[in-house]
Design an enzyme around this catalytic site. Structure first.
Site, PDB file in Angstrom:
ATOM      1  N   GLN A  98       0.857  -1.169   0.000  1.00  0.00           N
ATOM      2  CA  GLN A  98       0.000   0.000   0.000  1.00  0.00           C
ATOM      3  C   GLN A  98       0.901   1.230   0.000  1.00  0.00           C
ATOM      4  O   GLN A  98       2.001   1.218   0.561  1.00  0.00           O
ATOM      5  CB  GLN A  98      -0.909   0.025   1.231  1.00  0.00           C
ATOM      6  CG  GLN A  98      -2.003  -1.037   1.222  1.00  0.00           C
ATOM      7  CD  GLN A  98      -3.180  -0.648   0.357  1.00  0.00           C
ATOM      8  OE1 GLN A  98      -3.028  -0.558  -0.869  1.00  0.00           O
ATOM      9  NE2 GLN A  98      -4.326  -0.442   0.965  1.00  0.00           N
ATOM     10  N   SER A  99       0.447   2.321  -0.606  1.00  0.00           N
ATOM     11  CA  SER A  99       1.340   3.456  -0.844  1.00  0.00           C
ATOM     12  C   SER A  99       1.654   4.262   0.399  1.00  0.00           C
ATOM     13  O   SER A  99       2.695   4.913   0.468  1.00  0.00           O
ATOM     14  CB  SER A  99       0.738   4.382  -1.909  1.00  0.00           C
ATOM     15  OG  SER A  99       0.629   3.696  -3.133  1.00  0.00           O
ATOM     16  N   SER A 100       0.798   4.256   1.401  1.00  0.00           N
ATOM     17  CA  SER A 100       1.022   5.086   2.579  1.00  0.00           C
ATOM     18  C   SER A 100       0.439   4.390   3.800  1.00  0.00           C
ATOM     19  O   SER A 100      -0.404   3.489   3.681  1.00  0.00           O
ATOM     20  CB  SER A 100       0.404   6.471   2.406  1.00  0.00           C
ATOM     21  OG  SER A 100      -0.999   6.369   2.315  1.00  0.00           O
ATOM     22  N   GLN A 106      -3.337   4.687   3.991  1.00  0.00           N
ATOM     23  CA  GLN A 106      -4.079   3.694   3.230  1.00  0.00           C
ATOM     24  C   GLN A 106      -4.120   2.352   3.955  1.00  0.00           C
ATOM     25  O   GLN A 106      -5.123   1.637   3.909  1.00  0.00           O
ATOM     26  CB  GLN A 106      -3.452   3.523   1.845  1.00  0.00           C
ATOM     27  CG  GLN A 106      -3.619   4.726   0.932  1.00  0.00           C
ATOM     28  CD  GLN A 106      -3.027   4.495  -0.432  1.00  0.00           C
ATOM     29  OE1 GLN A 106      -2.444   3.455  -0.688  1.00  0.00           O
ATOM     30  NE2 GLN A 106      -3.162   5.479  -1.316  1.00  0.00           N
TER      31      GLN A 106
END
Length: 704
Positions: free
Chosen positions: A25-27, A30
């Site tokens: 997941q990007s962050s 998230q």
């Protein structure tokens, strides 16, 4: 068999290897808020089982959760996956879509190339791909391109929205330690008085010292730390106190928020500057004219915008780069005009060069012609002579203002004393508050709860020791300060300040301080040593805009180019015509201030004799070119008289004078001798001759 005809059903060889499920997941937001997407990715384990891999042969790689797929540089999970494929341990790689594996073509195509070499299959949420097949490789390539394009579109929309919000000054940015957000999220000065006072002290000292390193050394000398606000944990961040560092002071001086400005686009990311040691680095400060957005008067200010711009100019000038017209900060070297002396021919700043075995002779050099055209140095000027000339005019220019300067220095000294005392009071107040707070926490706990009481008691003791250490440092600082100035102290300081030359020459005054004082009054000095041979033309440009020009003699190696040769020759002829001998002429010239071409050697009788021979001036003898008498008027003997008195030859007299048997005075080259001959000397020498058993016959040589 042709790779195009290979079946998409996993082979036994591929199933014998591991199946890797890559999750990303990007962050962190998230990961915490979009848990359904994460669960969907974890369900790919079941898809691997359906494709024929035993559950124990399926490995999940999820260490890249919360990391962007734009670059594999900081993704340890992706690098581990590539390593496993390269070691032929992977038969299948599963990811929900291509964007989870990579968001740029470089990483994506590297993964496809490695999988095609080692026969590793790739699967997403819909189908299975074999990178060795042309059409599958084409589809995977297009998928990677779309993933990168999608990221680009997302970034473009987010950046456009952020910029539009920043144009109104509403985009929330991180604040420096001197500013904080109030209850309504408005920006206010940090409510901590000590933080405010320390930030203001940094700007005041830079206004005075004009060097970030000098401010750092001052804070270190008075044991005053700097506040910092590490962005660790949730907002609001806690203020910590650290020893003063030049980097921390530069951060304060470079930050436009302290001048009340809201700035967007102050830093630019340069991937070429990113290193393995600093993976998040590569951000460089942009010049002020390249800032995208700069809104004034949006924050409460510590300094004005004009002072902020002046500080930036001063910081740039402190960097020593002669070609960029940056003179550099005042340093400890001998040359007083370092950085502010300019060539009067080409206009370039002089470089500073030290010659001599120990580097004891500073010299100003203009090497613009040499560096640009390969020629020789444009000109060279000895620093000591030029500094002495400028120093005299500097002290003379300040003569009418000495009393005013002394009173201003006294007022500044008292103001500095009060400012430092206030800083220490705030620091002690903070330390005592921390100790009282630790005491209240300890008193609030139940005595029976020793598990908590022991920790709180330890914290209380640490805070008490911190208070004790702060008080010791305060008393040590106070003992080094002047304390309350009495009337006698004030009169002594005013008297010392009024005598500026004594203060300038004092051993306690460093070269760095002299240069700083000089730069406050003189903007630059322009020099040309090639207008007139043997002389140096100088122009002083004062800070007030006034100019002063003058000439002075420079050191040369020949009387032919020495500017004082004509006056010196005229004076020697006058003294010679007056009947003075070489020693008397030399004494008179030295007393009247005449100099040799080297400007450092005294004028001696040998030099006068050389000059008379050069200029064909006749010798003045004691007897006015007549034969020497046997005895002079003062009772001394000539060589002839001494030889006749002792009954020896003149050569013997010369030998005795050389060996010290006789005492005499030679009045100079081509001058007669004056021999001191007493009755004791006569008996001693006659006895010596009798012991030798012989007499030296008299020489027919006449003494000159």
């Amino acid at each position: 068999m042709n790779a195009e005809l290979l079946s998409l059903i996993p082979t036994t060889e591929q199933r014998a290897k591991m199946a890797y499920v890559y999750i990303r997941q990007s962050s962190l937001m998230q990961v915490t808020r979009h848990a359904e997407s994460t669960e969907l990715q974890y369900s790919l384990v079941e898809r691997a089982v359906q494709l024929g891999w035993p559950r124990e042969r399926v490995e999940v790689i999820d260490e890249d959760l919360g990391k962007s797929g734009a670059d594999a540089f900081a993704r340890g999970g992706f690098q581990y996956l590539l390593a496993e494929i390269s070691l032929a341990r992977a038969g299948l790689v599963l990811s929900y879509d291509a964007s989870r594996l990579a968001r740029n073509n470089r990483d994506w195509y590297q993964l496809l190339e490695v999988c095609s070499i080692f026969g590793t299959l790739i699967a997403d949420g819909e189908r299975l791909y074999d990178p060795r097949l042309y059409h599958d490789r084409l589809l995977l390539g297009l998928t990677g391109m779309l993933s990168e394009a999608e990221l680009h579109q997302l970034k473009q929309r987010m950046q456009a929205g952020a910029r539009h919000k920043a144009e109104r000054g509403e985009l929330r940015q991180g604040l420096p330690v001197g500013l904080a957000r109030g209850p309504a999220r408005e920006v206010i000065l940090n409510p901590d008085e000590e933080v405010q006072a320390r930030i203001r002290l940094v700007f005041e000292k830079f206004r005075e010292i004009r060097s970030a390193g000098g401010v750092m050394r001052y804070l270190r000398a008075v044991h005053l730390p700097l506040p910092a606000c590490p962005r660790v944990g949730p907002d609001p961040y806690e203020v910590v106190w650290q020893p003063a560092r030049t980097s921390g002071i530069l951060d304060i001086l470079h930050n436009p928020a302290y001048a009340g400005a809201y700035v967007y686009g102050r830093k630019l990311f340069d991937p070429a500057r990113r290193t393995p040691a600093h993976p998040s680095g590569g951000r460089i400060l942009q010049p002020i004219d390249k800032w995208e957005i700069c809104l004034h008067n949006r924050y409460p200010a510590y300094i004005s915008w004009e002072e902020f711009l002046a500080n930036q100019d001063q910081l740039r000038a402190n960097s020593l780069r002669y070609r960029e017209e940056r003179p550099g900060v005042a340093r400890k070297g001998q040359a007083l005009l370092q950085g502010i002396v300019r060539c009067g021919r080409g206009g370039a700043l002089f470089h500073l060069h030290y010659s001599g075995q120990q580097g004891e002779w500073p010299e100003y050099r203009c090497s613009a012609d040499q560096s640009q055209f390969g020629g020789t140095d444009c000109q060279r000027v000895r620093a000591q002579a030029l500094d002495r000339q400028v120093e005299e005019r500097f002290l003379e220019a300040l003569r009418p203002d000495r009393l005013t300067l002394a009173l201003a220095a006294l007022a500044q000294l008292e103001q500095e004393e009060q400012a430092e005392s206030k800083q220490w009071e705030l620091r002690l107040e903070r330390a005592r508050y921390q100790a009282k707070r630790a005491e209240r926490q300890y008193q609030a706990v139940e005595p029976e709860n020793r598990l908590v009481a022991r920790s709180l008691e330890k914290q209380w003791e640490e805070q008490l020791r911190a208070v004790e250490a702060a008080e010791k440092e305060y008393h040590a600082w106070k003992s080094r300060r002047f304390g309350t100035l009495t009337q006698a102290d004030r009169e002594a300081i005013v008297a010392l300040g009024s005598d500026l030359p004594a203060l300038w020459q004092a051993e306690t005054t460093t070269n760095e301080e002299r240069k700083q004082m000089l730069r406050l009054v003189i903007r630059e000095v322009i020099v040309d040593s090639r207008r007139v041979e043997g002389q140096v033309w100088v122009q002083i440009n004062w800070q007030t805009g006034a100019q002063e020009q003058f000439w002075y003699q420079r050191r040369v190696n020949s009387y032919a180019v020495f500017t004082g040769t004509q006056a010196l020759e005229q004076r020697v002829r006058e003294l010679n015509a007056a009947g003075l001998m070489d020693a008397q002429i030399a004494e008179t010239l030295e007393r009247e201030g005449y100099q040799t071409p080297g400007l450092i050697h005294p004028i001696t009788s040998k030099i006068v004799c050389h000059l008379r021979a050069k200029w064909k001036i006749p010798t003045v003898k004691l007897n006015h070119n007549q034969h020497n008498p046997a005895k002079w008027e003062d009772g001394t003997y000539s060589v002839e008289g001494a030889a006749a008195k002792l009954g020896v030859g003149q050569d013997t007299i010369f030998n005795w004078l050389k060996t010290g048997r006789l005492k005499g005075e030679h009045l100079g080259r081509s001058m007669p001798w004056k021999i001191y001959l007493t009755e004791d000397d006569e008996r001693r020498l006659n006895a010596w001759l009798r012991c030798q058993g012989r007499r030296t016959r008299q020489s027919k040589r006449e003494a000159s």
